[in-house]
Design a protein around this motif. Structure first.
Motif: not given
Ligand SMILES: Cc1cc2nc3c(=O)[nH]c(=O)nc-3n(C[C@H](O)[C@H](O)[C@H](O)COP(=O)(O)OP(=O)(O)OC[C@H]3O[C@@H](n4cnc5c(N)ncnc54)[C@H](O)[C@@H]3O)c2cc1C
Length: 407
Positions: A40-52
C-alpha cells in the motif's frame, strides 16, 4: 522514582496526534501504520491527499528525527511485517540515514548555508523588489494555487507531505526565482521534523546542486494528477535554471568524538538528536547518576514535548535525579555535584546540536569532566556509504539490514 522538572509550555504544542513525539504515541502510530507499510505504501506514498488525510504515509518523521523511535526499530518492525514487500518504506528511512551521513562528511555545506543566509538577509534589507517577492511567497500570496495552499498547510500544521515538499521547493526555486537557501530556512523554521541534513540537502537536491546538474522540475499536469485534481497551477517554470554555487566539497572523515567510558559514572545529557538512549544495548550497564536537558526554554513546543517525554523515560530507566539546565555551566555543576566523571550524550550531528558542543565542552572541562558522544551502530555502519549518490547506499541496504540483525 525521582520527581521530574516540568517543561513550561509543552501543553500548548502543535498537533501531536498527527505527528507524535512521545514514545508511547509514536509506537502506537508505528503499529497502526504497519499494515500499510508494504504494498500500500509503495502504491500510494506519492499521492497528496491533503491536510488531515496523510494516512498513506507514516507521519513518524517528528519522532524519527529526534530518535524517540530509532531507525532500527522502525525498519525492523516494518520488515517483520512485510519482508521484501517493505522495500520502498525501508528505502525512504535510508534516505534519512544517507542525508545525515552525507552532511557529516561535508559539514561545510551547513556552514555555507548559514553564511549564505546572512548575505541574503542583507539583500532582503536593501532590495525592495526581492524582499516583496520573498514576502509574497512566504505569505502564500503568489497566485499559484497549490503553492499558496501548502504555505497555509505548513503554517497551520508544521507538516507537508514529501511529494508536496518537492513541488514547493521546485516552484520556490525555478518559478519564483528565489534562492533555495531562503526556502530551506522557511521550512526549517516551521517543520515539526526540521532536520539540518534532510532539509538542507533535499532543497539542494531539488535545486540541482546535490546531484550536480540534475534538478527537480514541478509540472502542472502531474501536480493536478497527484492531488486528485484539487489544484491546477498556472505559470510554472518549464525549465530548471540551476542556481550558481560551488560544487559540493569532497567528503572528509566523520568527526570522532570521545567514546563513552563504561566504567566512569556519568550524567546523561539528552538532546533532540537521540531521545531513546536508555534503550541502547551499548549503554545498558552505564553508571548513570543523573539526566539533564539543556536550554529547553529556547526550544520550540515540539522539542519541549519530546524532551519532557525522553527525560521521563530516562529517569524511569536509571532511577536518578534530573535537571533542566539553563546553561552549560549549570549542566557541568549538576554533573559534578552528582559525582559524574563524564557527561554522555547522543552523537551531536552537524547543525545546532554540534554548534552547542564547544560551550558545553568548555564548561565541563572547568569541572574536570569529559563529554562523550554515543554514535549508534546504525550510523556507524551506514554513513561510510553516504559519500556519493543515494544509489550506492541503496545497493547496500540488504547488507546493512543483515548487519543490524534485521531479516
Ligand atoms: C524540500 C524538502 C525538505 C525536507 N525536509 C525534511 C526535514 O526537515 N526533516 C525530515 O525528516 N524530512 C525532510 N524531508 C523528507 C521528507 O519529506 C519527510 O521525511 C517526510 O515527508 C516525512 O513524512 P513521513 O514521516 O510521513 O514519511 P514516510 O513516507 O512515512 O517515510 C518514513 C520515514 O522515512 C524518512 N524519509 C521519508 N522520505 C524521506 C526523504 N525524502 N528524505 C529523507 N528522509 C525521508 C523520514 O524519517 C520518514 O519519517 C524533506 C523533503 C524535501 C523534498
Amino acid at each position: 522514582m525521582a520527581s521530574l522538572p516540568s517543561f513550561a509550555g509543552a501543553a500548548s504544542a502543535p498537533d501531536f496526534a498527527a505527528h507524535p513525539v512521545t514514545r508511547a504515541e509514536a509506537l502506537a502510530r508505528l503499529h497502526a501504520f504497519l499494515p500499510q507499510a508494504g504494498a500500500a505504501y509503495a502504491a500510494r506514498r506519492n499521492i497528496v491527499f491533503g491536510p488531515g488525510r496523510h494516512d498513506a504515509v507514516s507521519r513518524l518523521s517528528a519522532a524519527l528525527r529526534r530518535r524517540v523511535l530509532s531507525e532500527h526499530e522502525v525498519v525492523a518492525a516494518v520488515h517483520a511485517a512485510h519482508g521484501e514487500g517493505a522495500e520502498k518504506f525501508v528505502a525512504e528511512v535510508f534516505w534519512r540515514t544517507y542525508f545525515k551521513g552525507w552532511l557529516e562528511a561535508r559539514p561545510q555545506v551547513w556552514s555555507d548555508w548559514r553564511g549564505d543566509l546572512h548575505r541574503l538577509d542583507l539583500r532582503l534589507a536593501r532590495d525592495d523588489a526581492f524582499a516583496a517577492r520573498h514576502l509574497g511567497a512566504s505569505r502564500g500570496e503568489t497566485g499559484i494555487d497549490c503553492f499558496d495552499h501548502w504555505v497555509g498547510e505548513l503554517e497551520a500544521t508544521g507538516y507537508l507531505h514529501n511529494w508536496a515538499r518537492m513541488q514547493f521547493a521546485s516552484i520556490w526555486v525555478f518559478t519564483l526565482g528565489l534562492p533555495w537557501q531562503l526556502g530551506a530556512r522557511f521550512f526549517h523554521d516551521r517543520l515539526v521534523d526540521a532536520d539540518p541534513a534532510s532539509n538542507t540537502l533535499s532543497w539542494r537536491w531539488v535545486a540541482g546542486l546535490h546531484t550536480r546538474g540534475k534538478a527537480y522540475l514541478a509540472d502542472a499536469e502531474r501536480i493536478a494528477r497527484m492531488t486528485s485534481g484539487r489544484f491546477a497551477p498556472r505559470g510554472l517554470a518549464t525549465q530548471a535554471r540551476i542556481p550558481d554555487g560551488p560544487a559540493a566539497p569532497a567528503a572528509q572523515p566523520v568527526r570522532s568524538p570521545l567514546r563513552v567510558d563504561r566504567a566512569a559514572p556519568c550524567v546523561v545529557w539528552l538532546t533532540c538528536e537521540d531521545l531513546s538512549l536508555e534503550l541502547e544495548p551499548a549503554l545498558a550497564d552505564l553508571d548513570v547518576r543523573g539526566v539533564a536537558v539543556l536550554g529547553a526554554d529556547g526550544a520550540g513546543a515540539v522539542d519541549r514535548a519530546a524532551l519532557g517525554d525522553g527525560m521521563a523515560r530516562a529517569v524511569a530507566r536509571w532511577h536518578c535525579p534530573s535537571r533542566i539546565c539553563a546553561s552549560a555551566e549549570e549542566l557541568a555543576a549538576f554533573a559534578a555535584g552528582e559525582g559524574a566523571r563524564q557527561v554522555v550524550t547522543g552523537f551531536a550531528c552537524v547543525g545546532p546540536a554540534l554548534e552547542a558542543v564547544p560551550e558545553v565542552n568548555r564548561a565541563l572541562r572547568r569541572e574536570g569532566l569529559a563529554l562523550a558522544e554515543h554514535r549508534r551502530s546504525w550510523d556507524e555502519r551506514a554513513w561510510p556509504h553516504a559519500t556519493k549518490g543515494f544509489f550506492s547506499m541503496k545497493q547496500r541496504i540488504p547488507a546493512l539490514l543483515s548487519a543490524a540483525g534485521i531479516g
